[in-house]
Design a protein around this motif. Structure first.
Motif, PDB file in Angstrom:
ATOM      1  N   GLY A 250    -152.075  13.044 -67.926  1.00 32.11           N
ATOM      2  CA  GLY A 250    -151.981  11.601 -68.100  1.00 32.11           C
ATOM      3  C   GLY A 250    -151.058  11.224 -69.245  1.00 32.11           C
ATOM      4  O   GLY A 250    -150.858  11.976 -70.196  1.00 32.11           O
ATOM      5  N   LYS A 251    -150.483  10.055 -69.136  1.00 32.44           N
ATOM      6  CA  LYS A 251    -149.545   9.542 -70.141  1.00 32.44           C
ATOM      7  C   LYS A 251    -150.124   9.627 -71.551  1.00 32.44           C
ATOM      8  O   LYS A 251    -149.490  10.136 -72.461  1.00 32.44           O
ATOM      9  N   TRP A 252    -151.331   9.145 -71.703  1.00 30.49           N
ATOM     10  CA  TRP A 252    -151.914   9.102 -73.040  1.00 30.49           C
ATOM     11  C   TRP A 252    -152.372  10.482 -73.501  1.00 30.49           C
ATOM     12  O   TRP A 252    -152.244  10.817 -74.680  1.00 30.49           O
ATOM     13  N   SER A 253    -152.873  11.289 -72.596  1.00 37.02           N
ATOM     14  CA  SER A 253    -153.327  12.631 -72.971  1.00 37.02           C
ATOM     15  C   SER A 253    -152.183  13.456 -73.528  1.00 37.02           C
ATOM     16  O   SER A 253    -152.319  14.115 -74.558  1.00 37.02           O
TER      17      SER A 253
ATOM     18  N   VAL B  66    -149.456  16.004 -78.075  1.00 39.16           N
ATOM     19  CA  VAL B  66    -148.208  16.214 -78.812  1.00 39.16           C
ATOM     20  C   VAL B  66    -148.363  15.739 -80.257  1.00 39.16           C
ATOM     21  O   VAL B  66    -147.945  16.418 -81.194  1.00 39.16           O
ATOM     22  N   ALA B  67    -148.993  14.585 -80.448  1.00 34.33           N
ATOM     23  CA  ALA B  67    -149.181  14.046 -81.799  1.00 34.33           C
ATOM     24  C   ALA B  67    -150.094  14.931 -82.641  1.00 34.33           C
ATOM     25  O   ALA B  67    -149.895  15.059 -83.849  1.00 34.33           O
TER      26      ALA B  67
ATOM     27  N   VAL C 146    -162.391  10.904 -90.211  1.00 36.47           N
ATOM     28  CA  VAL C 146    -162.485  11.633 -88.946  1.00 36.47           C
ATOM     29  C   VAL C 146    -161.103  12.175 -88.606  1.00 36.47           C
ATOM     30  O   VAL C 146    -160.113  11.446 -88.629  1.00 36.47           O
ATOM     31  N   GLU C 147    -161.056  13.470 -88.308  1.00 38.36           N
ATOM     32  CA  GLU C 147    -159.797  14.111 -87.944  1.00 38.36           C
ATOM     33  C   GLU C 147    -159.929  14.793 -86.580  1.00 38.36           C
ATOM     34  O   GLU C 147    -161.005  15.267 -86.223  1.00 38.36           O
ATOM     35  N   TYR C 148    -158.824  14.823 -85.867  1.00 37.45           N
ATOM     36  CA  TYR C 148    -158.760  15.480 -84.569  1.00 37.45           C
ATOM     37  C   TYR C 148    -157.735  16.609 -84.652  1.00 37.45           C
ATOM     38  O   TYR C 148    -156.686  16.456 -85.274  1.00 37.45           O
ATOM     39  N   ALA C 149    -158.066  17.731 -84.023  1.00 34.12           N
ATOM     40  CA  ALA C 149    -157.159  18.878 -84.017  1.00 34.12           C
ATOM     41  C   ALA C 149    -157.217  19.559 -82.656  1.00 34.12           C
ATOM     42  O   ALA C 149    -158.225  19.491 -81.943  1.00 34.12           O
ATOM     43  N   LEU C 150    -156.117  20.215 -82.307  1.00 28.49           N
ATOM     44  CA  LEU C 150    -156.072  20.950 -81.055  1.00 28.49           C
ATOM     45  C   LEU C 150    -156.928  22.206 -81.142  1.00 28.49           C
ATOM     46  O   LEU C 150    -156.977  22.859 -82.173  1.00 28.49           O
ATOM     47  N   THR C 151    -157.564  22.537 -80.051  1.00 24.43           N
ATOM     48  CA  THR C 151    -158.291  23.796 -79.942  1.00 24.43           C
ATOM     49  C   THR C 151    -157.278  24.876 -79.539  1.00 24.43           C
ATOM     50  O   THR C 151    -156.147  24.558 -79.130  1.00 24.43           O
TER      51      THR C 151
ATOM     52  N   LEU D  79    -146.419  22.387 -72.288  1.00 30.59           N
ATOM     53  CA  LEU D  79    -145.905  21.015 -72.307  1.00 30.59           C
ATOM     54  C   LEU D  79    -144.515  20.962 -72.933  1.00 30.59           C
ATOM     55  O   LEU D  79    -143.650  20.231 -72.450  1.00 30.59           O
ATOM     56  N   THR D  80    -144.294  21.746 -73.988  1.00 30.69           N
ATOM     57  CA  THR D  80    -142.965  21.740 -74.620  1.00 30.69           C
ATOM     58  C   THR D  80    -141.924  22.315 -73.662  1.00 30.69           C
ATOM     59  O   THR D  80    -140.783  21.862 -73.651  1.00 30.69           O
TER      60      THR D  80
END
Length: 135
Positions: free
Chosen positions: A28-31, A36-37, A85-90, A100-101
């Motif tokens: 999805g566009k937002w996912s 990426v962010a 609150v922080e978000y990080a990739l698993t 994706l890259t």
């Protein structure tokens, strides 16, 4: 059309449905924008919101929850006032990010060719639809 008409077995359908659901979630566009962010390290909600143009707070919240539920993001709440609150990739999301890259690189390399192909296609399909001038 029913499954009996397409001759798709229950077994194949049962295997395909979860796959389609996962691909829908991560493509999805937002996912993609969120993944990426967050790829460069832990990121806060407001940083995500600022870095993803056009996303509403509600849509960001829904997508963060879904990505966390799917095991692609971790959410860490630091006991501060106000809470941080922080978000990080698993690790699983880091693997996805590498793919994706590759996709982004492919899109950048072929953007011109795709644009030319679209123009050529549009030119050939638009011509027969034009009507003759009235007499």
């Amino acid at each position: 059309m029913s499954r009996s008409h397409t001759r798709v077995s229950e077994e194949v359908t049962g295997e395909a449905c979860p796959l389609v659901e996962v691909i829908d979630h991560v493509s999805g566009k937002w996912s993609i924008s969120i993944l990426v962010a967050a790829a460069h390290g832990p990121i806060r909600f407001t940083e995500l919101e600022r870095s993803i143009e056009g996303i509403s707070r509600r849509m960001l919240t829904l997508n963060l929850r879904r990505l966390e539920r799917d095991g692609l993001l971790t959410r860490t709440v630091h006991p501060t006032v106000p809470p941080k609150v922080e978000y990080a990739l698993t690790p699983m999301a880091r693997e996805l990010y590498s793919h994706l890259t590759g996709l982004v690189g492919w899109a950048e390399r072929h953007r011109g060719a795709i644009t030319r192909a679209r123009s050529a296609y549009d030119a050939t399909t638009a011509a027969p639809q034009q009507s003759a001038p009235p007499e």
